[in-house]
Design an enzyme around this catalytic site. Structure first.
Site, PDB file in Angstrom:
ATOM      1  N   ASN A   1       0.866  -1.181   0.000  1.00 65.66           N
ATOM      2  CA  ASN A   1       0.000   0.000   0.000  1.00 65.66           C
ATOM      3  C   ASN A   1       0.901   1.229   0.000  1.00 65.66           C
ATOM      4  O   ASN A   1       1.516   1.543   1.013  1.00 65.66           O
ATOM      5  CB  ASN A   1      -0.895  -0.037   1.254  1.00 65.66           C
ATOM      6  CG  ASN A   1      -1.716   1.225   1.410  1.00 65.66           C
ATOM      7  OD1 ASN A   1      -1.806   2.050   0.487  1.00 65.66           O
ATOM      8  ND2 ASN A   1      -2.323   1.393   2.576  1.00 65.66           N
TER       9      ASN A   1
ATOM     10  N   LYS B   1       0.079   4.292  -0.190  1.00 65.41           N
ATOM     11  CA  LYS B   1      -0.532   5.478   0.430  1.00 65.41           C
ATOM     12  C   LYS B   1      -0.320   6.694  -0.494  1.00 65.41           C
ATOM     13  O   LYS B   1      -0.396   6.530  -1.711  1.00 65.41           O
ATOM     14  CB  LYS B   1       0.040   5.672   1.836  1.00 65.41           C
ATOM     15  CG  LYS B   1      -0.048   4.371   2.656  1.00 65.41           C
ATOM     16  CD  LYS B   1       0.269   4.517   4.108  1.00 65.41           C
ATOM     17  CE  LYS B   1       0.116   3.163   4.797  1.00 65.41           C
ATOM     18  NZ  LYS B   1       0.330   3.220   6.242  1.00 65.41           N
TER      19      LYS B   1
ATOM     20  N   HIS C   1      -9.164   1.285   5.400  1.00 67.44           N
ATOM     21  CA  HIS C   1      -7.853   1.466   6.031  1.00 67.44           C
ATOM     22  C   HIS C   1      -7.984   2.419   7.215  1.00 67.44           C
ATOM     23  O   HIS C   1      -8.766   3.377   7.160  1.00 67.44           O
ATOM     24  CB  HIS C   1      -6.845   1.998   5.003  1.00 67.44           C
ATOM     25  CG  HIS C   1      -5.438   1.923   5.509  1.00 67.44           C
ATOM     26  ND1 HIS C   1      -4.941   2.844   6.397  1.00 67.44           N
ATOM     27  CD2 HIS C   1      -4.451   1.020   5.282  1.00 67.44           C
ATOM     28  CE1 HIS C   1      -3.692   2.505   6.693  1.00 67.44           C
ATOM     29  NE2 HIS C   1      -3.365   1.401   6.027  1.00 67.44           N
TER      30      HIS C   1
ATOM     31  N   GLU D   1      -6.240   4.781   8.164  1.00 63.39           N
ATOM     32  CA  GLU D   1      -6.005   6.198   7.829  1.00 63.39           C
ATOM     33  C   GLU D   1      -7.252   6.806   7.197  1.00 63.39           C
ATOM     34  O   GLU D   1      -7.530   7.993   7.391  1.00 63.39           O
ATOM     35  CB  GLU D   1      -4.778   6.311   6.909  1.00 63.39           C
ATOM     36  CG  GLU D   1      -3.496   6.051   7.695  1.00 63.39           C
ATOM     37  CD  GLU D   1      -2.373   5.419   6.909  1.00 63.39           C
ATOM     38  OE1 GLU D   1      -2.436   5.410   5.661  1.00 63.39           O
ATOM     39  OE2 GLU D   1      -1.432   4.911   7.534  1.00 63.39           O
TER      40      GLU D   1
ATOM     41  N   GLU E   1      -4.640  -4.791  10.783  1.00 60.09           N
ATOM     42  CA  GLU E   1      -3.594  -3.788  10.930  1.00 60.09           C
ATOM     43  C   GLU E   1      -3.790  -3.046  12.249  1.00 60.09           C
ATOM     44  O   GLU E   1      -4.567  -2.070  12.316  1.00 60.09           O
ATOM     45  CB  GLU E   1      -3.662  -2.781   9.781  1.00 60.09           C
ATOM     46  CG  GLU E   1      -3.470  -3.411   8.412  1.00 60.09           C
ATOM     47  CD  GLU E   1      -2.947  -2.392   7.408  1.00 60.09           C
ATOM     48  OE1 GLU E   1      -1.911  -2.681   6.799  1.00 60.09           O
ATOM     49  OE2 GLU E   1      -3.549  -1.322   7.250  1.00 60.09           O
TER      50      GLU E   1
ATOM     51  N   GLY F   1       3.358   2.271  10.663  1.00 61.66           N
ATOM     52  CA  GLY F   1       4.312   3.360  10.493  1.00 61.66           C
ATOM     53  C   GLY F   1       5.110   3.696  11.745  1.00 61.66           C
ATOM     54  O   GLY F   1       5.749   4.739  11.817  1.00 61.66           O
TER      55      GLY F   1
ATOM     56  N   SER G   1       4.222  -2.181  10.048  1.00 61.69           N
ATOM     57  CA  SER G   1       5.687  -2.245  10.142  1.00 61.69           C
ATOM     58  C   SER G   1       6.266  -3.592   9.695  1.00 61.69           C
ATOM     59  O   SER G   1       7.233  -4.083  10.282  1.00 61.69           O
ATOM     60  CB  SER G   1       6.139  -1.899  11.567  1.00 61.69           C
ATOM     61  OG  SER G   1       5.745  -0.582  11.894  1.00 61.69           O
TER      62      SER G   1
END
Ligand code: 13P
Length: 250
Positions: free
Chosen positions: A9, A11, A95, A97, A167, A173, A212
């Site tokens: 991904n 992003k 997701h 985010e 996730e 991240g 990660s």
């Protein structure tokens, strides 16, 4: 047997020319891989060029999101038909985010999944708890709600093609990967939720881990019985690093 999926991904990273350059590099690095489904999710603007560059390779292209309506006055939105038209086979939905910055919730996730399935796309449904939710013992409740509401009112045959990505938000991240045991515990729980809802189809659903993931930790994660692949962010931006994850050993 569940064929592993390793998905990158990107992003909000990479221009069109960077995306095309990446695909050319990656295809040479992974041309001999046949036992893993390899997926790259570029930003919308780079999807078409990436899909063209990935033609006749073992790399599939995914969108990072979509809108559920087919067309109309929805400024800035991209429809499922558009996503299919530019060469996507997959679409990431829900997701964290998108949930955090774009007000995505389980109801909109469910609408997007239904729209994706109607167009023959494979949805990758993302679920995961925040650090506060984990520390207050809410992980399983949160995950069960995200899975149940995200997949609400789908038929068994629709469920068959869906991929789920666990996730944990605290691992995205941050360099703080969940341990194999932590991830396996939740993956096993997700498969249990799927079994309760849809019976034996649960055994065919690929459940990916994301947060990660790197070449250094993928092998351990992939030894776990309910981890069927990875959704990779930062480490999917360099072809060599991503290829190192695709070529995991377990
Ligand atoms: P990182 O691999 O950068 O932690 O991101 C994971 C992710 O959000 C993939 O969708």
């Amino acid at each position: 047997m569940r064929k592993p999926v390793i998905a990158g991904n990107w992003k909000m990273n990479k221009t069109v020319s960077e995306a095309v350059g990446f695909i050319f590099d990656l295809k040479n690095l992974i041309s001999d891989v046949t036992d893993v489904e390899i997926v790259i999710a570029p930003p919308f603007l780079a999807i078409y060029s990436a899909a063209q560059a990935a033609k006749d390779t073992n790399i599939y292209v995914s969108a990072q999101d979509l809108f559920w309506e087919e067309k109309g006055a929805y400024t800035g939105a991209i429809s499922p038909g558009m996503v299919v038209d530019v060469g996507c086979k997959y679409v990431i939905v829900g997701h964290s985010e998108r949930r955090q910055y774009f007000a995505e919730n389980n109801e909109t996730v469910n609408k997007k999944i239904k729209a994706a399935l109607k167009h023959g796309l494979v949805p990758i449904l993302c679920v995961g708890e925040s650090i506060n939710q984990r520390e207050s013992g809410e992980t399983f409740n949160i995950i069960e709600t995200q899975v149940t509401e995200g997949l609400s009112c789908l038929s068994s045959s629709e469920i068959e093609s869906i991929v789920i990505a666990y996730e944990p938000v605290w691992a995205i991240g941050t360099g703080k990967t969940a341990t194999g045991e932590q991830a396996e515990e939740v993956h096993d729980f997700i498969r249990g939720v799927l079994r309760k809802l849809y019976g034996d189809i649960a055994d065919h659903t690929r459940i990916l881990y994301g947060g990660s993931v790197k070449p250094e930790n993928i092998d351990e994660l992939m030894t776990k019985p309910n981890i069927d692949g990875a959704l990779v962010g930062g480490a999917s931006l360099k072809a060599e690093e991503f290829a190192g994850i695709v070529k995991f050993r377990c």
